[in-house]
Scaffold this active site. Structure first.
Site, short mmCIF file in Angstrom:
data_model
loop_
_atom_site.label_atom_id
_atom_site.label_comp_id
_atom_site.label_asym_id
_atom_site.label_seq_id
_atom_site.Cartn_x
_atom_site.Cartn_y
_atom_site.Cartn_z
CG HIS A 218 -6.96 -2.48 -8.28
ND1 HIS A 218 -6.21 -3.15 -9.13
CD2 HIS A 218 -7.93 -3.60 -7.93
CE1 HIS A 218 -6.27 -4.35 -9.11
NE2 HIS A 218 -7.48 -4.90 -8.33
CB CYS B 139 -0.47 -5.21 -4.54
SG CYS B 139 0.33 -6.79 -3.95
N GLY B 140 -2.96 -6.09 -2.98
CA GLY B 140 -3.76 -6.83 -2.07
C GLY B 140 -3.22 -7.38 -1.11
CG HIS C 16 18.68 -9.81 10.95
ND1 HIS C 16 18.35 -11.10 11.56
CD2 HIS C 16 19.13 -8.93 11.91
CE1 HIS C 16 18.47 -11.33 12.60
NE2 HIS C 16 18.82 -9.55 13.16
NE ARG D 117 -8.15 -6.52 -2.71
CZ ARG D 117 -8.37 -6.89 -3.92
NH1 ARG D 117 -7.80 -8.13 -4.22
NH2 ARG D 117 -9.00 -6.40 -4.58
CG HIS E 235 22.88 -9.86 9.85
ND1 HIS E 235 22.17 -10.78 9.94
CD2 HIS E 235 23.06 -9.33 11.32
CE1 HIS E 235 21.76 -11.07 11.29
NE2 HIS E 235 22.18 -10.09 11.94
NE ARG F 85 24.17 -15.15 8.29
CZ ARG F 85 24.22 -15.33 9.74
NH1 ARG F 85 23.05 -14.72 10.27
NH2 ARG F 85 24.59 -16.09 10.40
C1 RB5 Z 1 -5.57 -7.80 -7.20
O1 RB5 Z 1 -6.75 -8.39 -7.19
C2 RB5 Z 1 -4.54 -8.72 -6.55
O2 RB5 Z 1 -4.51 -9.76 -7.07
C3 RB5 Z 1 -3.42 -7.94 -6.32
O3 RB5 Z 1 -3.57 -6.77 -5.68
C4 RB5 Z 1 -2.21 -8.59 -5.22
O4 RB5 Z 1 -2.87 -9.05 -4.16
C5 RB5 Z 1 -1.26 -9.49 -6.07
O5 RB5 Z 1 -0.29 -10.14 -5.49
#
Ligand code: RB5
Length: 149
Positions: A9, A65-66, A98, A109, A133, A136
């Protein structure tokens, strides 16, 4: 190039922006969800994208994700998946040159849309350099083979 993309989300808005960008550039996009801002669990989508890479159904993956952290931790549990969390274009470019990363992780976010798109562009246009590389990356692969507790 086929790109599997997934988010929770917190990454949904940025996923939609990146998807639009990729389609406008002619990439084949496989959207593995989520499909709204309703709260959900990021490992579900990391697993879908990682499996698409493992099965050879997608050439590259993008996970949002966030922060990008949870997606990156989860994706790297899958053998053959090398996921890189990037916050700027330099990290994105070098994660290809690399590290030969096959999944790009982003924080919805953390990054503005324009920077995120520019990171995606840098990541998609850079190639693995091989040479030292390769040695590695091969070490990572052999550790992956031996990684029984
Ligand atoms: C969701 O709140 C948040 O925890 C998720 O999007 C993420 O950032 C996790 O690593």
């Amino acid at each position: 190039m086929r790109i599997a993309i997934g988010s929770d989300h917190a990454g949904y808005h940025l996923k939609e922006k990146i998807k639009e960008f990729l389609l406008s550039r002619g990439y084949k996009v496989m959207d593995m969800g989520t499909n709204s801002t309703e709260s959900t669990d990021y490992p579900i989508y990391a697993q879908r994208v990682a499996l698409a890479i493992q099965k050879g159904e997608a050439d590259r993956g993008i996970l949002i994700c966030g922060t990008g952290i949870g997606m990156c931790i989860t994706a790297n549990k899958f053998k053959g998946v090398y996921a890189a969390l990037c916050t700027d274009e330099y990290m994105a470019r070098v994660s290809r040159q690399h590290n030969n990363a096959n999944i790009l992780c982003l924080g919805g976010r953390v990054l503005g849309d324009a920077l995120a798109i520019s990171i995606v562009e840098a990541w998609l246009s850079a190639d693995f350099e091989g040479g030292r590389h390769e040695r590695r990356v091969s070490l990572i692969k052999s550790m992956e083979e031996d990684s029984k507790p």
